[in-house]
Design a protein around this motif. Structure first.
Motif, PDB file in Angstrom:
ATOM      1  N   ALA A  84     -43.169  26.252 109.963  1.00  0.00           N
ATOM      2  CA  ALA A  84     -41.728  26.624 110.054  1.00  0.00           C
ATOM      3  C   ALA A  84     -41.846  26.282 111.581  1.00  0.00           C
ATOM      4  O   ALA A  84     -42.519  26.988 112.304  1.00  0.00           O
ATOM      5  N   PRO A  85     -40.717  25.560 112.049  1.00  0.00           N
ATOM      6  CA  PRO A  85     -40.349  25.514 113.376  1.00  0.00           C
ATOM      7  C   PRO A  85     -40.031  26.881 114.030  1.00  0.00           C
ATOM      8  O   PRO A  85     -39.489  27.647 113.174  1.00  0.00           O
ATOM      9  N   ALA A  86     -40.161  27.134 115.361  1.00  0.00           N
ATOM     10  CA  ALA A  86     -40.042  28.218 116.018  1.00  0.00           C
ATOM     11  C   ALA A  86     -38.413  28.665 116.247  1.00  0.00           C
ATOM     12  O   ALA A  86     -37.995  29.511 116.507  1.00  0.00           O
ATOM     13  N   LYS A  87     -37.622  27.364 116.003  1.00  0.00           N
ATOM     14  CA  LYS A  87     -36.163  27.438 115.947  1.00  0.00           C
ATOM     15  C   LYS A  87     -35.169  26.918 114.774  1.00  0.00           C
ATOM     16  O   LYS A  87     -35.751  26.133 114.337  1.00  0.00           O
ATOM     17  N   MET A  88     -34.374  27.688 114.479  1.00  0.00           N
ATOM     18  CA  MET A  88     -33.519  27.205 113.194  1.00  0.00           C
ATOM     19  C   MET A  88     -32.036  27.779 113.605  1.00  0.00           C
ATOM     20  O   MET A  88     -31.868  28.762 114.322  1.00  0.00           O
ATOM     21  N   LYS A  89     -31.169  26.978 113.180  1.00  0.00           N
ATOM     22  CA  LYS A  89     -29.687  27.605 113.133  1.00  0.00           C
ATOM     23  C   LYS A  89     -29.603  28.380 111.954  1.00  0.00           C
ATOM     24  O   LYS A  89     -29.810  27.993 110.774  1.00  0.00           O
ATOM     25  N   ILE A  90     -28.876  29.669 112.364  1.00  0.00           N
ATOM     26  CA  ILE A  90     -28.987  30.774 110.996  1.00  0.00           C
ATOM     27  C   ILE A  90     -27.529  30.460 110.365  1.00  0.00           C
ATOM     28  O   ILE A  90     -26.521  30.217 110.975  1.00  0.00           O
ATOM     29  N   PRO A  91     -27.620  30.037 109.052  1.00  0.00           N
ATOM     30  CA  PRO A  91     -26.335  30.071 108.336  1.00  0.00           C
ATOM     31  C   PRO A  91     -25.658  31.173 108.195  1.00  0.00           C
ATOM     32  O   PRO A  91     -25.648  31.616 106.921  1.00  0.00           O
ATOM     33  N   TYR A  92     -24.712  31.373 108.884  1.00  0.00           N
ATOM     34  CA  TYR A  92     -24.006  32.654 108.891  1.00  0.00           C
ATOM     35  C   TYR A  92     -23.244  32.876 107.535  1.00  0.00           C
ATOM     36  O   TYR A  92     -23.120  33.982 107.042  1.00  0.00           O
ATOM     37  N   ASP A  93     -22.506  31.679 107.187  1.00  0.00           N
ATOM     38  CA  ASP A  93     -21.650  31.918 106.078  1.00  0.00           C
ATOM     39  C   ASP A  93     -22.292  32.246 104.889  1.00  0.00           C
ATOM     40  O   ASP A  93     -21.783  32.993 103.926  1.00  0.00           O
ATOM     41  N   THR A  94     -23.704  31.581 104.486  1.00  0.00           N
ATOM     42  CA  THR A  94     -24.402  31.777 103.265  1.00  0.00           C
ATOM     43  C   THR A  94     -24.659  33.149 103.396  1.00  0.00           C
ATOM     44  O   THR A  94     -24.772  34.149 102.580  1.00  0.00           O
ATOM     45  N   ILE A  95     -25.284  33.833 104.555  1.00  0.00           N
ATOM     46  CA  ILE A  95     -25.817  34.943 104.671  1.00  0.00           C
ATOM     47  C   ILE A  95     -24.741  36.186 104.744  1.00  0.00           C
ATOM     48  O   ILE A  95     -24.878  37.161 104.015  1.00  0.00           O
ATOM     49  N   ASN A  96     -23.395  35.872 105.097  1.00  0.00           N
ATOM     50  CA  ASN A  96     -22.379  36.805 104.758  1.00  0.00           C
ATOM     51  C   ASN A  96     -22.036  37.113 103.507  1.00  0.00           C
ATOM     52  O   ASN A  96     -21.905  38.099 103.013  1.00  0.00           O
ATOM     53  N   ARG A  97     -21.932  36.098 102.545  1.00  0.00           N
ATOM     54  CA  ARG A  97     -21.742  36.091 101.327  1.00  0.00           C
ATOM     55  C   ARG A  97     -22.896  36.821 100.657  1.00  0.00           C
ATOM     56  O   ARG A  97     -22.727  37.559  99.516  1.00  0.00           O
ATOM     57  N   MET A  98     -24.179  36.350 101.031  1.00  0.00           N
ATOM     58  CA  MET A  98     -25.216  37.147 100.210  1.00  0.00           C
ATOM     59  C   MET A  98     -25.150  38.482 100.605  1.00  0.00           C
ATOM     60  O   MET A  98     -25.471  39.362  99.532  1.00  0.00           O
ATOM     61  N   VAL A 102     -43.425  34.296 124.639  1.00  0.00           N
ATOM     62  CA  VAL A 102     -44.556  34.715 125.680  1.00  0.00           C
ATOM     63  C   VAL A 102     -45.733  34.278 124.783  1.00  0.00           C
ATOM     64  O   VAL A 102     -46.440  33.109 125.555  1.00  0.00           O
ATOM     65  N   ILE A 103     -46.301  34.344 123.948  1.00  0.00           N
ATOM     66  CA  ILE A 103     -47.496  34.209 122.702  1.00  0.00           C
ATOM     67  C   ILE A 103     -46.738  33.532 121.668  1.00  0.00           C
ATOM     68  O   ILE A 103     -46.142  34.300 121.054  1.00  0.00           O
ATOM     69  N   ILE A 104     -47.136  32.194 121.324  1.00  0.00           N
ATOM     70  CA  ILE A 104     -46.318  31.400 120.264  1.00  0.00           C
ATOM     71  C   ILE A 104     -47.021  31.116 119.173  1.00  0.00           C
ATOM     72  O   ILE A 104     -48.303  30.748 119.437  1.00  0.00           O
ATOM     73  N   ASP A 105     -46.450  30.622 118.424  1.00  0.00           N
ATOM     74  CA  ASP A 105     -47.185  29.900 117.194  1.00  0.00           C
ATOM     75  C   ASP A 105     -46.395  28.229 117.433  1.00  0.00           C
ATOM     76  O   ASP A 105     -45.139  28.317 117.408  1.00  0.00           O
ATOM     77  N   ILE A 106     -47.256  27.265 117.912  1.00  0.00           N
ATOM     78  CA  ILE A 106     -46.779  26.273 118.088  1.00  0.00           C
ATOM     79  C   ILE A 106     -45.587  25.672 117.063  1.00  0.00           C
ATOM     80  O   ILE A 106     -44.701  24.835 117.355  1.00  0.00           O
ATOM     81  N   GLY A 107     -45.984  25.843 115.741  1.00  0.00           N
ATOM     82  CA  GLY A 107     -45.262  25.332 114.511  1.00  0.00           C
ATOM     83  C   GLY A 107     -45.639  23.993 114.175  1.00  0.00           C
ATOM     84  O   GLY A 107     -46.955  23.808 114.093  1.00  0.00           O
ATOM     85  N   VAL A 108     -44.676  23.278 113.625  1.00  0.00           N
ATOM     86  CA  VAL A 108     -45.194  21.800 112.979  1.00  0.00           C
ATOM     87  C   VAL A 108     -44.245  20.675 113.605  1.00  0.00           C
ATOM     88  O   VAL A 108     -43.289  20.928 114.090  1.00  0.00           O
ATOM     89  N   GLY A 109     -45.273  19.574 113.774  1.00  0.00           N
ATOM     90  CA  GLY A 109     -44.763  18.542 114.028  1.00  0.00           C
ATOM     91  C   GLY A 109     -43.878  17.672 113.190  1.00  0.00           C
ATOM     92  O   GLY A 109     -43.688  18.196 112.013  1.00  0.00           O
ATOM     93  N   THR A 110     -43.478  16.476 113.433  1.00  0.00           N
ATOM     94  CA  THR A 110     -42.717  15.641 112.548  1.00  0.00           C
ATOM     95  C   THR A 110     -43.673  15.396 111.110  1.00  0.00           C
ATOM     96  O   THR A 110     -44.755  15.146 111.362  1.00  0.00           O
ATOM     97  N   TYR A 111     -42.997  15.344 110.071  1.00  0.00           N
ATOM     98  CA  TYR A 111     -43.818  15.117 108.804  1.00  0.00           C
ATOM     99  C   TYR A 111     -44.103  13.694 108.528  1.00  0.00           C
ATOM    100  O   TYR A 111     -43.299  12.775 109.128  1.00  0.00           O
ATOM    101  N   SER A 112     -45.225  13.597 108.439  1.00  0.00           N
ATOM    102  CA  SER A 112     -45.779  12.131 108.197  1.00  0.00           C
ATOM    103  C   SER A 112     -46.652  11.971 106.786  1.00  0.00           C
ATOM    104  O   SER A 112     -46.900  13.222 106.310  1.00  0.00           O
ATOM    105  N   ARG A 113     -47.162  11.152 106.644  1.00  0.00           N
ATOM    106  CA  ARG A 113     -48.018  10.897 105.476  1.00  0.00           C
ATOM    107  C   ARG A 113     -49.280  12.022 105.649  1.00  0.00           C
ATOM    108  O   ARG A 113     -49.855  12.612 104.943  1.00  0.00           O
ATOM    109  N   LYS A 114     -49.756  12.048 106.964  1.00  0.00           N
ATOM    110  CA  LYS A 114     -50.993  12.929 107.422  1.00  0.00           C
ATOM    111  C   LYS A 114     -50.672  14.250 107.256  1.00  0.00           C
ATOM    112  O   LYS A 114     -51.601  15.118 107.070  1.00  0.00           O
ATOM    113  N   THR A 115     -49.329  14.688 107.335  1.00  0.00           N
ATOM    114  CA  THR A 115     -49.005  16.079 107.168  1.00  0.00           C
ATOM    115  C   THR A 115     -49.398  16.675 105.812  1.00  0.00           C
ATOM    116  O   THR A 115     -49.983  17.821 105.705  1.00  0.00           O
TER     117      THR A 115
END
Length: 606
Positions: A313-327, A432-445
């Motif tokens: 999971a990347p450390a940033k994402m756009k939160i889908p507020y309309d979906t969450i409001n309906r939920m 401050v202390i992070i989880d780097i996350g994941v790079g671009t998906y490729s065959r290697k991933t």
């Protein structure tokens, strides 16, 4: 746990003639002006846009050089254009977009396969060639995420614009029906797939509800024969229950927040579609598991665009507020709706363009109006025993104070990183202390042989110890045990010695982490079978200013107890996805080291 084993669809499933899309909407519901304008603006630009060409040599790049994005981006763009132009035609209703829509339908119908190259490589049991899909040989069409998305898009376009399309090109809807049958419905009826839990390489993860949701909407809007409609729906729900049964009741998503949109939110889509298909007679939206799965995202949110990003999971994402409001509204979770209001208000109700996935969801979101924020919605503490994760927040302000999260689990989780015992620290909404996350998906991933040659997948690039030069092992046997969630809701403790292979010589290793009175404390108690060098790794966002047993990490001071030597090295990113996530060229690896037989080591953040 199962949702659907006792329902009787023969009594509740509506025929196609009685089906109504979004049957919960009030009569006369309309799309807000700002959303209409966004769709029309995007569609107007697409009228003059050239439709991307899909080539066999582009498809073959995944095997030849590992690149999956070139073909995917072109394939995805076709679908995004079709969805956006369809929405615009429904709004404007003047026929201006129909020719371009028909061109897109024609080209998509002519595609040899709807399966992306990366999934072609991974789904066939014994392919003649991975370079190109075996559909060219007349084999059964495999169903992957994006073939099912394509089927759902064509089905919904036919349902919404079918008469208009046939008026220009008679019987084009029959062509649409034919390719959806060939690529999706017939294979689903006849075959058993890995994502359904069958075969030697079976798995149950986000693929299951993601694909099932698309199959349900295809069935809902295209299948008129009542016996077939019943059988398809019943089969889909039987398969979906495998996903439901795999999920912990606490709703924790082991794939991380970005996959929450494709796992928990995809299950929610399925439940909304089932609600529509039965006219509200089958309503599982307020079930405890669905409630908790929806609420996970509120608890995983940190500040800004930052989220608790364990696994792929990347450390940033756009939160889908309309979906969450309906939920929040439909599950009865007022705090979740307040969280959605916070995001919408903070972001000024910013509108995003059409994405590649979840057309049913985006059509439904057109009508959603998320109200202004009036307070609440903050999660101060959450424990997810099913995935061995805890989060603690200082205070009720998203942008002030500490945020701490820690995990146990095992090293064969979905989208796994070798990260048992990993933790993250944020202060005032900043890393401050992070989880780097994941790079671009490729065959290697996703290669079993190569995945753990990627540094960001391995334990030395997470915030865990390396013992005698030995990192954590790969597989479910490398795990945490004896998890204890502190009764004062301030943190957790795990035994993590089983996360290391025998050659590490770990007799005992316990990690405890807590946030209390404005201080984060992580304590490691360790006993080895013989004296060895131990390195406690931490990934710091800012360059550490080391002074003896302390290190200044931006606004936070780390104090180390236990006689460890401290040094830091710059880790330069080798993937643009990391650069884009973190907004810089690299981060810092703190190495806290000593030769150890046994000891207690404490790391305090103030």
């Amino acid at each position: 746990m199962k949702f659907f084993d006792r329902i009787n669809l023969t009594k509740t499933l509506l025929p196609l003639s009685d089906f109504k899309l979004f049957c919960d909407l009030e009569p006369g519901a309309s799309i807000p002006a700002e959303k209409r304008n966004k769709i029309l603006t995007d569609a107007e630009e697409m009228l003059g846009e050239e439709i991307p060409q899909l080539l066999a040599t582009t498809y073959a790049r995944y095997v030849r050089d590992g690149n999956r994005s070139e073909y995917e981006n072109k394939q995805f763009r076709r679908r995004i254009m079709l969805k956006t132009l369809t929405q615009a035609e429904l709004i404007e209703n003047q026929g201006r977009y129909l020719d371009k829509i028909i061109d897109l339908i024609w080209l998509i119908a002519e595609e040899t396969t709807w399966v992306i190259p990366a999934h072609n490589y991974g789904l066939y049991a014994a392919p003649a060639s991975y370079l190109l899909p075996r559909d060219v040989e007349g084999e059964t069409h495999v169903i992957d995420l994006f073939s099912s998305e394509t089927g759902a898009v064509l089905a919904l376009v036919r349902y919404l614009l079918g008469d208009k399309l046939d008026a220009i090109y008679p019987k084009i809807t029959r062509r649409m029906d034919y390719v959806v049958e060939k690529h999706i419905l017939i294979p689903f009826e006849r075959e058993l797939f890995r994502w359904e839990g069958y075969g030697p390489h079976a798995f149950i993860n986000n693929w299951n509800p993601w694909i099932i949701g698309n199959i349900l909407i295809i069935t809902a809007v295209t299948v008129g024969n009542m016996n077939r409609r019943l059988n398809l729906t019943d089969r889909a729900l039987y398969m979906l229950d495998k996903f439901v049964d795999s999920y912990p009741l606490d709703g924790g998503c082991d794939e991380g927040p970005s996959y929450w949109t494709a796992a928990a939110a995809a299950l929610y889509d399925c439940l909304e579609i089932l609600y529509d298909m039965t006219g509200g007679r089958e309503n599982f939206l307020n079930h405890e598991l669905n409630y908790n799965m929806c609420d996970y995202i509120r608890k995983a949110f940190i500040s800004g665009d930052y989220v608790m990003n364990f696994a792929d999971a990347p450390a940033k994402m756009k939160i889908p507020y309309d979906t969450i409001n309906r939920m929040g509204r439909r599950t009865g979770n007022a705090e979740l709706s307040r969280f959605a209001s916070y995001i919408a208000t903070r972001d000024g109700w910013t509108l995003s363009g059409q994405g590649i996935s979840f057309f049913y969801r985006s059509l439904r979101n057109q009508y959603e109006v998320t109200p202004a924020y009036t307070g609440g919605g903050n999660a101060a503490y959450a424990a997810f025993p099913g995935i061995s994760v805890v989060m603690v927040r200082e205070g009720e302000d998203y942008d002030h104070g500490f945020y701490f999260a820690m995990k146990g689990g095992h090293n064969a989780e979905s989208h796994n990183h070798n990260d048992v015992g990993n933790f993250v620290v944020y202060r005032d909404g900043k890393p401050v202390i992070i989880d780097i996350g994941v790079g671009t998906y490729s065959r290697k991933t996703f290669s079993p042989e190569e995945r753990y040659t990627i540094p960001a997948m391995t334990s030395p690039y997470h915030n865990v110890p390396e013992i005698g030069g030995v990192a954590q092992g790969v597989g479910a046997g490398f795990r945490s045990e004896n998890t204890v969630y502190h009764p004062d809701n301030l943190g957790m403790s795990i035994d993590m010695d089983k996360a290391y292979p025998p050659e590490a010589g770990v007799d005992f290793l316990n990690r405890s982490g807590r946030l209390e009175n404005g201080v984060i404390t992580v304590t490691d108690s360790i006993r080895l079978t013989e004296e060895k060098p131990v390195v406690f790794h931490m990934i710091a966002f800012e360059k550490p200013e080391i002074d003896g047993s302390t290190a200044k990490l931006g606004p936070v001071t780390l104090t180390v107890e236990g006689g460890l030597a401290m040094e830091a090295e710059f880790y330069e990113f080798d993937d643009v996805r990391f650069n884009n996530t973190w907004g810089r060229d690299g981060v810092w690896r703190l190495k806290l080291s000593a030769t150890v037989l046994e000891g207690v080591f404490r790391f305090t953040f103030r």
